[in-house]
Design a protein around this motif. Structure first.
Motif, PDB file in Angstrom:
ATOM      1  N   LYS A 187       0.836  -1.209   0.000  1.00 13.59           N
ATOM      2  CA  LYS A 187       0.000   0.000   0.000  1.00 13.59           C
ATOM      3  C   LYS A 187       0.866   1.252   0.000  1.00 13.59           C
ATOM      4  O   LYS A 187       0.537   2.254  -0.651  1.00 13.59           O
ATOM      5  CB  LYS A 187      -0.968   0.004   1.188  1.00 13.59           C
ATOM      6  CG  LYS A 187      -2.012  -1.091   1.110  1.00 13.59           C
ATOM      7  CD  LYS A 187      -2.839  -0.971  -0.143  1.00 13.59           C
ATOM      8  CE  LYS A 187      -3.830  -2.097  -0.308  1.00 13.59           C
ATOM      9  NZ  LYS A 187      -4.425  -2.119  -1.649  1.00 13.59           N
ATOM     10  N   GLU A 220       2.080   1.777  -3.523  1.00 12.09           N
ATOM     11  CA  GLU A 220       0.992   2.291  -4.356  1.00 12.09           C
ATOM     12  C   GLU A 220       0.770   3.787  -4.123  1.00 12.09           C
ATOM     13  O   GLU A 220       0.646   4.558  -5.074  1.00 12.09           O
ATOM     14  CB  GLU A 220      -0.298   1.508  -4.091  1.00 12.09           C
ATOM     15  CG  GLU A 220      -0.262   0.087  -4.592  1.00 12.09           C
ATOM     16  CD  GLU A 220      -1.519  -0.711  -4.276  1.00 12.09           C
ATOM     17  OE1 GLU A 220      -1.686  -1.770  -4.889  1.00 12.09           O
ATOM     18  OE2 GLU A 220      -2.320  -0.279  -3.414  1.00 12.09           O
ATOM     19  N   ILE A 221       0.730   4.192  -2.868  1.00  9.57           N
ATOM     20  CA  ILE A 221       0.491   5.596  -2.536  1.00  9.57           C
ATOM     21  C   ILE A 221       1.652   6.465  -3.006  1.00  9.57           C
ATOM     22  O   ILE A 221       1.456   7.522  -3.617  1.00  9.57           O
ATOM     23  CB  ILE A 221       0.251   5.765  -1.018  1.00  9.57           C
ATOM     24  CG1 ILE A 221      -1.107   5.152  -0.646  1.00  9.57           C
ATOM     25  CG2 ILE A 221       0.327   7.234  -0.607  1.00  9.57           C
ATOM     26  CD1 ILE A 221      -1.309   4.967   0.846  1.00  9.57           C
ATOM     27  N   GLU A 222       2.890   6.016  -2.755  1.00  8.47           N
ATOM     28  CA  GLU A 222       4.058   6.804  -3.152  1.00  8.47           C
ATOM     29  C   GLU A 222       4.169   6.938  -4.670  1.00  8.47           C
ATOM     30  O   GLU A 222       4.713   7.915  -5.170  1.00  8.47           O
ATOM     31  CB  GLU A 222       5.332   6.207  -2.564  1.00  8.47           C
ATOM     32  CG  GLU A 222       5.430   6.429  -1.067  1.00  8.47           C
ATOM     33  CD  GLU A 222       6.621   5.750  -0.420  1.00  8.47           C
ATOM     34  OE1 GLU A 222       7.347   4.990  -1.104  1.00  8.47           O
ATOM     35  OE2 GLU A 222       6.823   5.971   0.782  1.00  8.47           O
ATOM     36  N   GLY A 231       1.565   7.285  -6.551  1.00  3.79           N
ATOM     37  CA  GLY A 231       0.498   8.180  -6.978  1.00  3.79           C
ATOM     38  C   GLY A 231      -0.890   7.585  -7.018  1.00  3.79           C
ATOM     39  O   GLY A 231      -1.824   8.231  -7.491  1.00  3.79           O
ATOM     40  N   ARG A 232      -1.063   6.385  -6.507  1.00  3.49           N
ATOM     41  CA  ARG A 232      -2.413   5.815  -6.482  1.00  3.49           C
ATOM     42  C   ARG A 232      -3.241   6.568  -5.450  1.00  3.49           C
ATOM     43  O   ARG A 232      -2.820   6.757  -4.315  1.00  3.49           O
ATOM     44  CB  ARG A 232      -2.364   4.325  -6.137  1.00  3.49           C
ATOM     45  CG  ARG A 232      -3.755   3.721  -6.165  1.00  3.49           C
ATOM     46  CD  ARG A 232      -3.748   2.248  -6.281  1.00  3.49           C
ATOM     47  NE  ARG A 232      -5.114   1.741  -6.268  1.00  3.49           N
ATOM     48  CZ  ARG A 232      -5.423   0.474  -6.239  1.00  3.49           C
ATOM     49  NH1 ARG A 232      -4.468  -0.434  -6.232  1.00  3.49           N
ATOM     50  NH2 ARG A 232      -6.669   0.083  -6.220  1.00  3.49           N
ATOM     51  N   VAL A 233      -4.444   6.970  -5.857  1.00  2.00           N
ATOM     52  CA  VAL A 233      -5.278   7.764  -4.951  1.00  2.00           C
ATOM     53  C   VAL A 233      -6.488   6.995  -4.432  1.00  2.00           C
ATOM     54  O   VAL A 233      -6.972   7.284  -3.346  1.00  2.00           O
ATOM     55  CB  VAL A 233      -5.734   9.084  -5.618  1.00  2.00           C
ATOM     56  CG1 VAL A 233      -4.555  10.018  -5.809  1.00  2.00           C
ATOM     57  CG2 VAL A 233      -6.424   8.833  -6.941  1.00  2.00           C
ATOM     58  N   ASN A 234      -6.995   6.034  -5.193  1.00  2.00           N
ATOM     59  CA  ASN A 234      -8.175   5.289  -4.755  1.00  2.00           C
ATOM     60  C   ASN A 234      -7.814   3.845  -4.438  1.00  2.00           C
ATOM     61  O   ASN A 234      -7.207   3.168  -5.250  1.00  2.00           O
ATOM     62  CB  ASN A 234      -9.262   5.283  -5.849  1.00  2.00           C
ATOM     63  CG  ASN A 234      -9.868   6.641  -6.044  1.00  2.00           C
ATOM     64  OD1 ASN A 234      -9.995   7.407  -5.102  1.00  2.00           O
ATOM     65  ND2 ASN A 234     -10.230   6.950  -7.275  1.00  2.00           N
ATOM     66  N   ASP A 235      -8.209   3.391  -3.266  1.00  2.00           N
ATOM     67  CA  ASP A 235      -8.049   1.987  -2.890  1.00  2.00           C
ATOM     68  C   ASP A 235      -9.419   1.339  -3.001  1.00  2.00           C
ATOM     69  O   ASP A 235     -10.369   1.775  -2.362  1.00  2.00           O
ATOM     70  CB  ASP A 235      -7.509   1.878  -1.464  1.00  2.00           C
ATOM     71  CG  ASP A 235      -7.192   0.451  -1.073  1.00  2.00           C
ATOM     72  OD1 ASP A 235      -8.053  -0.431  -1.269  1.00  2.00           O
ATOM     73  OD2 ASP A 235      -6.087   0.210  -0.560  1.00  2.00           O
ATOM     74  N   SER A 259     -12.890   2.438  -1.267  1.00  2.00           N
ATOM     75  CA  SER A 259     -13.908   3.122  -2.070  1.00  2.00           C
ATOM     76  C   SER A 259     -15.060   2.212  -2.471  1.00  2.00           C
ATOM     77  O   SER A 259     -16.129   2.680  -2.824  1.00  2.00           O
ATOM     78  CB  SER A 259     -13.271   3.726  -3.326  1.00  2.00           C
ATOM     79  OG  SER A 259     -12.807   2.707  -4.195  1.00  2.00           O
ATOM     80  N   ARG A 266      -5.892   3.177 -12.395  1.00  2.00           N
ATOM     81  CA  ARG A 266      -4.863   3.301 -11.366  1.00  2.00           C
ATOM     82  C   ARG A 266      -3.467   3.184 -11.974  1.00  2.00           C
ATOM     83  O   ARG A 266      -3.246   2.422 -12.900  1.00  2.00           O
ATOM     84  CB  ARG A 266      -5.033   2.297 -10.248  1.00  2.00           C
ATOM     85  CG  ARG A 266      -5.347   0.893 -10.686  1.00  2.00           C
ATOM     86  CD  ARG A 266      -6.185   0.192  -9.590  1.00  2.00           C
ATOM     87  NE  ARG A 266      -6.621  -1.125  -9.943  1.00  2.00           N
ATOM     88  CZ  ARG A 266      -7.785  -1.408 -10.518  1.00  2.00           C
ATOM     89  NH1 ARG A 266      -8.618  -0.460 -10.844  1.00  2.00           N
ATOM     90  NH2 ARG A 266      -8.126  -2.650 -10.755  1.00  2.00           N
TER      91      ARG A 266
END
Length: 137
Positions: free
Chosen positions: A75, A78-80, A82-86, A90, A96
């Motif tokens: 996770k 993914e966030i680092e 640039g993923r914004v929606n999990d 959601s 993604r």
């Protein structure tokens, strides 16, 4: 420390998809040793509508991390990146930059709100997953 054999699936359908996957694979090396990668596969989105096809790959790693530690690390990647929606949060899928799923972790059977091992949708329901995993499971 014991090593655990883990099968992962990675996918991207935004930007330079192959490069996104390669970047995530490099980051995964910090969590363990990558043993084998599948070929890259292009697939249409599953369970949501998008004009952006996915680039996907399967990989096997050896890691000392527990399933939850590995999930937390994934996770973070993914966030680092640039993923914004999990999708777990959601409740639905969207485009993604990177998606990393734990498919198998040794022969463990594990279920929590955040994680299900083995990942039954990828093992039994999704055609692209079955193609990528045919030599891994």
């Amino acid at each position: 420390m014991s090593q655990h054999k883990v099968v992962l699936l990675l996918g991207s359908n935004i930007g330079d998809k192959k490069n996104n996957i390669d970047t995530a694979l490099c980051r995964l090396k910090e969590a363990g040793e990558i043993l084998k990668n599948s070929e890259y596969l292009t697939s249409e989105p599953v369970e949501f509508v998008s004009s952006n096809n996915f680039c996907n790959i399967a990989t096997i790693i050896f890691t000392h991390l527990s399933p939850i530690q590995l999930l937390n690390y994934i996770k973070k990647i993914e966030i680092e990146m640039g993923r914004v929606n999990d999708s777990k949060i959601s409740g639905g899928y969207t485009d993604r930059i990177i998606d990393i799923d734990i498919i198998k972790y040794n022969e463990l059977k594990f279920t929590s709100k955040r994680l299900e091992i083995p990942h039954k949708k990828h093992l039994f329901e999704r055609e692209f997953s079955r193609i990528l995993l045919k030599d891994f499971i």
